[in-house]
Motif scaffolding. Structure first.
Motif, PDB file in Angstrom:
ATOM      1  N   UNK A 190      61.365  78.048  39.515  1.00  0.00           N
ATOM      2  CA  UNK A 190      63.020  77.379  37.641  1.00  0.00           C
ATOM      3  C   UNK A 190      64.062  78.176  38.846  1.00  0.00           C
ATOM      4  N   UNK A 191      63.723  78.301  40.074  1.00  0.00           N
ATOM      5  CA  UNK A 191      64.765  78.611  41.063  1.00  0.00           C
ATOM      6  C   UNK A 191      64.487  78.296  42.720  1.00  0.00           C
ATOM      7  N   UNK A 192      65.647  78.100  43.375  1.00  0.00           N
ATOM      8  CA  UNK A 192      65.483  77.436  44.744  1.00  0.00           C
ATOM      9  C   UNK A 192      65.501  78.967  45.438  1.00  0.00           C
ATOM     10  N   UNK A 193      64.306  78.914  46.859  1.00  0.00           N
ATOM     11  CA  UNK A 193      64.308  80.107  46.775  1.00  0.00           C
ATOM     12  C   UNK A 193      64.657  80.256  48.379  1.00  0.00           C
ATOM     13  N   UNK A 224      57.893  69.437  58.098  1.00  0.00           N
ATOM     14  CA  UNK A 224      57.098  69.874  56.827  1.00  0.00           C
ATOM     15  C   UNK A 224      58.320  70.236  55.427  1.00  0.00           C
ATOM     16  N   UNK A 225      59.677  70.637  56.465  1.00  0.00           N
ATOM     17  CA  UNK A 225      61.060  70.807  54.997  1.00  0.00           C
ATOM     18  C   UNK A 225      61.987  69.958  55.060  1.00  0.00           C
ATOM     19  N   UNK A 226      61.329  69.458  55.392  1.00  0.00           N
ATOM     20  CA  UNK A 226      62.704  68.149  56.002  1.00  0.00           C
ATOM     21  C   UNK A 226      64.144  68.245  55.149  1.00  0.00           C
ATOM     22  N   UNK A 227      63.620  68.075  53.466  1.00  0.00           N
ATOM     23  CA  UNK A 227      64.420  68.009  52.194  1.00  0.00           C
ATOM     24  C   UNK A 227      65.348  69.512  52.032  1.00  0.00           C
ATOM     25  N   UNK A 228      64.914  70.604  52.510  1.00  0.00           N
ATOM     26  CA  UNK A 228      65.509  72.105  52.464  1.00  0.00           C
ATOM     27  C   UNK A 228      66.583  71.886  52.680  1.00  0.00           C
ATOM     28  N   UNK A 229      67.627  73.097  51.846  1.00  0.00           N
ATOM     29  CA  UNK A 229      69.207  72.362  51.894  1.00  0.00           C
ATOM     30  C   UNK A 229      69.139  73.719  53.707  1.00  0.00           C
ATOM     31  N   UNK A 230      69.293  73.076  54.198  1.00  0.00           N
ATOM     32  CA  UNK A 230      70.010  74.639  55.869  1.00  0.00           C
ATOM     33  C   UNK A 230      70.912  74.571  55.489  1.00  0.00           C
ATOM     34  N   UNK A 231      71.366  75.646  55.761  1.00  0.00           N
ATOM     35  CA  UNK A 231      73.108  76.648  56.099  1.00  0.00           C
ATOM     36  C   UNK A 231      72.775  76.740  57.769  1.00  0.00           C
ATOM     37  N   UNK A 232      73.459  76.150  58.869  1.00  0.00           N
ATOM     38  CA  UNK A 232      73.349  76.957  59.887  1.00  0.00           C
ATOM     39  C   UNK A 232      74.904  77.383  60.163  1.00  0.00           C
ATOM     40  N   UNK A 233      74.607  79.484  60.933  1.00  0.00           N
ATOM     41  CA  UNK A 233      75.654  79.827  61.059  1.00  0.00           C
ATOM     42  C   UNK A 233      76.643  80.219  62.327  1.00  0.00           C
ATOM     43  N   UNK A 258      53.728  67.442  54.486  1.00  0.00           N
ATOM     44  CA  UNK A 258      55.143  67.913  54.126  1.00  0.00           C
ATOM     45  C   UNK A 258      54.914  68.585  53.002  1.00  0.00           C
ATOM     46  N   UNK A 259      55.404  69.950  52.896  1.00  0.00           N
ATOM     47  CA  UNK A 259      55.577  70.568  51.653  1.00  0.00           C
ATOM     48  C   UNK A 259      56.281  70.021  50.681  1.00  0.00           C
ATOM     49  N   UNK A 260      55.254  70.294  49.778  1.00  0.00           N
ATOM     50  CA  UNK A 260      55.617  69.687  48.536  1.00  0.00           C
ATOM     51  C   UNK A 260      56.498  70.433  48.039  1.00  0.00           C
ATOM     52  N   UNK A 261      57.897  69.594  47.086  1.00  0.00           N
ATOM     53  CA  UNK A 261      58.819  70.895  46.406  1.00  0.00           C
ATOM     54  C   UNK A 261      59.803  71.097  47.726  1.00  0.00           C
ATOM     55  N   UNK A 262      59.725  71.261  49.051  1.00  0.00           N
ATOM     56  CA  UNK A 262      60.417  71.876  49.978  1.00  0.00           C
ATOM     57  C   UNK A 262      61.933  71.509  49.657  1.00  0.00           C
ATOM     58  N   UNK A 273      54.340  77.307  49.914  1.00  0.00           N
ATOM     59  CA  UNK A 273      54.027  76.267  49.160  1.00  0.00           C
ATOM     60  C   UNK A 273      53.774  77.570  47.641  1.00  0.00           C
ATOM     61  N   UNK A 274      53.206  78.473  48.392  1.00  0.00           N
ATOM     62  CA  UNK A 274      52.544  79.371  46.938  1.00  0.00           C
ATOM     63  C   UNK A 274      53.949  79.848  46.492  1.00  0.00           C
ATOM     64  N   UNK A 275      55.248  81.041  47.474  1.00  0.00           N
ATOM     65  CA  UNK A 275      56.744  81.341  47.107  1.00  0.00           C
ATOM     66  C   UNK A 275      56.890  80.116  46.187  1.00  0.00           C
TER      67      UNK A 275
END
Length: 160
Positions: free
Chosen positions: A66-69, A87-96, A1-5, A58-60
């Protein structure tokens, strides 16, 4: 899992469902980092998600701690569902979303910038593609922490 996802906002959905306009609106927020727009942004986002490039993502996140990506990748829920869940289960997904009749018209326009298959296939094929994409989106929604569907006519009212 990607850290800080959880710092990722991922805009997904079918082509011509409103992903580009939503990304443009969210990009105006000073607390949101977006690599680029247009072709350069599409190539970069494709590199990250479609090619499953964990290191770049991860680098991004590190460079923009200090921001949302913000990432926008139409059809990604269709193509990389398992990778995103893992890998990114905690991201904020917006499905249009856009209703089938409207999106079908958009896909079939002569000046439409979609895959030639969508421009020229039968209505039956387009409907199957639409339904399968919805099925994949619902599966993703049930397997990640933060997922919202946003209909095309609601995009102007979206909040970060």
């Amino acid at each position: 899992m990607i850290k800080n996802n959880e710092k990722i906002i991922l805009i997904c959905g079918m082509a011509h469902s409103g992903t580009t306009i939503l990304a443009h609106l969210l990009r105006q927020n000073k607390c949101v980092f977006n690599y680029s727009s247009g072709v350069a942004g599409w190539v970069y986002e494709t590199e990250i998600i479609l090619n499953k490039n964990k290191k770049t993502l991860e680098n991004l996140l590190i460079l923009n701690s200090d921001k949302k990506v913000l990432l926008k990748s139409p059809w990604v829920e269709f193509k990389r569902t398992k990778w995103m869940i893992e890998n990114i289960p905690n991201a904020y997904y917006i499905c249009c979303l856009k209703n089938f009749e409207d999106i079908k018209k958009s896909w079939q326009r002569k000046d439409s910038q979609v895959d030639q298959i969508l421009m020229n296939e039968s209505e039956e094929y387009l409907k199957k593609t639409y339904d399968l994409s919805l099925e994949k989106s619902n599966f993703l929604a049930s397997n990640v922490k933060n997922f919202v569907f946003l209909y095309h006519n609601e995009i102007g009212r979206a909040h970060v």
